[in-house]
Design an enzyme around this catalytic site. Structure first.
Site, PDB file in Angstrom:
ATOM      1  N   GLU A 109      19.519  54.249  67.626  1.00 27.54           N
ATOM      2  CA  GLU A 109      18.770  53.173  66.964  1.00 27.54           C
ATOM      3  C   GLU A 109      19.600  51.920  66.679  1.00 27.54           C
ATOM      4  OE1 GLU A 109      16.437  54.544  63.654  1.00 27.54           O
ATOM      5  OE2 GLU A 109      15.075  55.630  64.976  1.00 27.54           O
ATOM      6  N   GLU A 120      13.437  61.637  68.685  1.00 29.27           N
ATOM      7  CA  GLU A 120      12.986  61.791  67.293  1.00 29.27           C
ATOM      8  C   GLU A 120      11.505  61.491  67.234  1.00 29.27           C
ATOM      9  OE1 GLU A 120      15.081  59.735  64.094  1.00 29.27           O
ATOM     10  OE2 GLU A 120      16.989  60.038  65.136  1.00 29.27           O
TER      11      GLU A 120
HETATM   12  C1  BGP Z   1      15.443  57.345  62.126  1.00 25.12           C
HETATM   13  C2  BGP Z   1      16.878  57.781  62.079  1.00 25.12           C
HETATM   14  C3  BGP Z   1      17.111  59.127  61.478  1.00 25.12           C
HETATM   15  C4  BGP Z   1      16.150  59.524  60.380  1.00 25.12           C
HETATM   16  C5  BGP Z   1      14.714  59.116  60.690  1.00 25.12           C
HETATM   17  C6  BGP Z   1      13.749  59.286  59.536  1.00 25.12           C
HETATM   18  O1  BGP Z   1      15.410  55.974  61.934  1.00 25.12           O
HETATM   19  O2  BGP Z   1      17.467  57.791  63.360  1.00 25.12           O
HETATM   20  O3  BGP Z   1      18.455  59.193  61.108  1.00 25.12           O
HETATM   21  O4  BGP Z   1      16.600  59.180  59.143  1.00 25.12           O
HETATM   22  O5  BGP Z   1      14.614  57.792  61.127  1.00 25.12           O
HETATM   23  O6  BGP Z   1      13.881  58.233  58.643  1.00 25.12           O
HETATM   24  P1  BGP Z   1      13.975  58.430  57.094  1.00 25.12           P
HETATM   25  O7  BGP Z   1      15.098  59.361  56.859  1.00 25.12           O
HETATM   26  O8  BGP Z   1      14.211  57.087  56.533  1.00 25.12           O
HETATM   27  O9  BGP Z   1      12.663  58.991  56.685  1.00 25.12           O
END
Ligand code: BGP
Length: 462
Positions: free
Chosen positions: A161, A363
């Site tokens: 990201e 993800e």
């Molecule tokens: C993405 C990231 C992850 C994870 C996910 C969920 O942006 O790559 O590391 O954190 O989002 O987001 P959050 O933890 O803010 O709910």
């Protein structure tokens, strides 16, 4: 055409080091920027996280029972090189050998992210990604990873990201938000570092596959007003396509470069950079998908950032450029993230049309306040429903012609959310800890665990 998954589909799950491992200062590990990031008072930090560092064997055994074909995790740069550029930490190197060996012994394909938000703090002190020396440090780190683990790893991801780090730096608990000028210089330096890592990987391990891992989402214009369509188009170019255009085609597009020049925030490009960007070719595109964006023309009154409630949506506007709008057709999660399974199909189609490369979902998931019942169960039917709908759309995208090679939901096991602590859970496996009470860290299977197990067993017949 019938919607189904290919026989060798990589049913997986994801985590990242700082959110999952804990042991933030054990066995020689150096600090990362995430270890020392300021946290809101009511939210857990990452120091212990899910203590995967001490539970990795048990965690992999549960992943094996779940039936995972692949597991996407990240290596903590400061665990293997504590200050990011100097001495190597043998205990850190060994930890990832052990983890990879455990995965391979369980027939789970390791998918390795080299850098997931957690820059070594020592490098940040020297200017972080704005400093060109960080490119050299990253290249040294990449070489070490290929030398150590290259024989065992088929799938590499360079930077998680990058577009979130540049476009939504506030999401990473930073003390201070850098200026846009600084952010786009950091961005350019990351592009160069990524290109160098891809070139090196191909030289050292021609059979390995390596690629970028941005967060990509399709965008809808808020109305059929043409001005909203232009805004949505700008949003897609600046927020998403820039990152893949540079990674795949080695070029800044005219539209984005003009946006940067108009605002005097264009990065300095050094001799040789453009050649490196053009030489580096990813083998596949990994992408994180949570939601779609709905965007309208800027109102020009400074209100574009706060057009819509919910932390994720606030991040979608940029004053004077576009504003984030409500999409009345979509439901949202407890944490006000839009839920849009059809948007996943659309996003996959768009990436496929633009780049014609294999795609891996690294993800996608539902952050929720899971409840542990008195009899030790977690009834997360909402998560099952979420994945059921998204998997169906992924299958339809495959029928549309998208070369989707795998799907790694976020997350394999509960971990600490990037900025919303441990009450926002994503895992198929529950970890028995609270925000501030570490309890016994016991792992427990949620209802979604048994459901996903059946999905994998039947190769996606849902
Ligand atoms: C993405 C990231 C992850 C994870 C996910 C969920 O942006 O790559 O590391 O954190 O989002 O987001 P959050 O933890 O803010 O709910």
């Amino acid at each position: 055409k019938e919607a189904k998954f290919p026989a060798d589909f990589l049913w997986g799950a994801s985590t990242s080091a700082y959110q999952f491992e804990g042991a933030y200062n054990e066995d020689g590990k150096g600090l990362s920027v995430m270890d020392i990031a300021p946290h809101p008072e009511d939210v857990a930090d990452f120091k212990v996280a899910s203590d995967h560092y001490h539970h990795y064997q048990e965690d992999v055994q549960m992943m094996k029972e779940l039936g995972l074909k692949a597991y996407r995790f990240s290596i903590s740069w400061s665990r293997v090189i504590p200050d990011g550029k100097g001495d190597i930490n043998p205990a850190g190197i060994e930890f990832y050998h052990n983890l990879i060996d455990e995965l391979k012994a369980s027939n789970i394909e390791p998918i390795v992210t080299m850098y997931h938000f957690d820059l070594p703090a020592a490098l940040q002190e020297e200017g972080g990604w704005e400093n060109r020396a960080t490119i050299d440090a990253f290249t040294k780190y990449a070489k070490l990873l290929f030398e150590e683990y290259g024989e065992k790893i088929k799938y590499w991801l360079v930077i998680n990201e990058q577009n979130v780090m540049i476009n939504h730096p506030g999401a990473l608990n930073r003390d201070e938000i850098p200026s846009k000028k600084s952010l786009y210089q950091q961005c350019h330096n990351m592009f160069v570092a990524q290109a160098k890592a891809m070139i090196l990987c191909h030289k050292m391990y021609p059979e390995a596959l390596i690629g970028p891992a941005p967060n990509i989402m399709a965008v809808y214009p808020a109305t059929c007003n043409p001005a909203d369509s232009i805004a949505a188009n700008n949003w897609a170019s600046i927020r998403c396509w820039l990152y893949l255009d540079v990674a795949v085609y080695g070029k800044y597009t005219d539209l984005v470069w003009q946006y940067l020049v108009d605002r005097e925030i264009e990065p300095e490009i050094y001799a040789g950079d453009l050649e490196l960007l053009a030489e580096a070719k990813p083998d596949y595109i990994a992408m994180n998908y949570y939601a779609t964006a709905t965007v309208g023309a800027s109102k020009g009154d400074g209100s574009d950032l706060s057009a819509r409630g919910g932390d994720q949506q606030i991040m979608l506007g940029e004053n004077g450029v576009y504003r984030a709008e409500q999409n009345s057709y979509l439901d949202s999660t407890d944490f006000v993230w839009a839920i849009d399974p059809i948007g996943l199909r659309l996003t996959l189609r768009k990436i496929n049309e633009r780049y014609h490369l294999p795609i891996l979902i690294t993800e996608n998931g539902l952050g929720a306040k899971d409840i542990l019942t008195e009899d030790g169960k977690i009834h997360d039917d909402y998560r099952i429903d979420f994945f059921n709908k998204h998997f169906k759309q992924a299958a339809l995208a495959i029928a549309d012609g998208v070369n989707l090679i795998g799907y790694c939901p976020w997350s394999a096991v509960d971990l600490i959310s990037t900025h919303q602590g441990c009450s926002k859970r994503y895992g198929f496996i529950y970890v028995n800890r609270d925000e501030f009470d570490l309890k016994d860290m016991r792992r427990m299977k949620k209802d979604s665990f048994y459901w996903y197990q059946k999905v994998i067993e039947s190769n996606g017949k849902i």
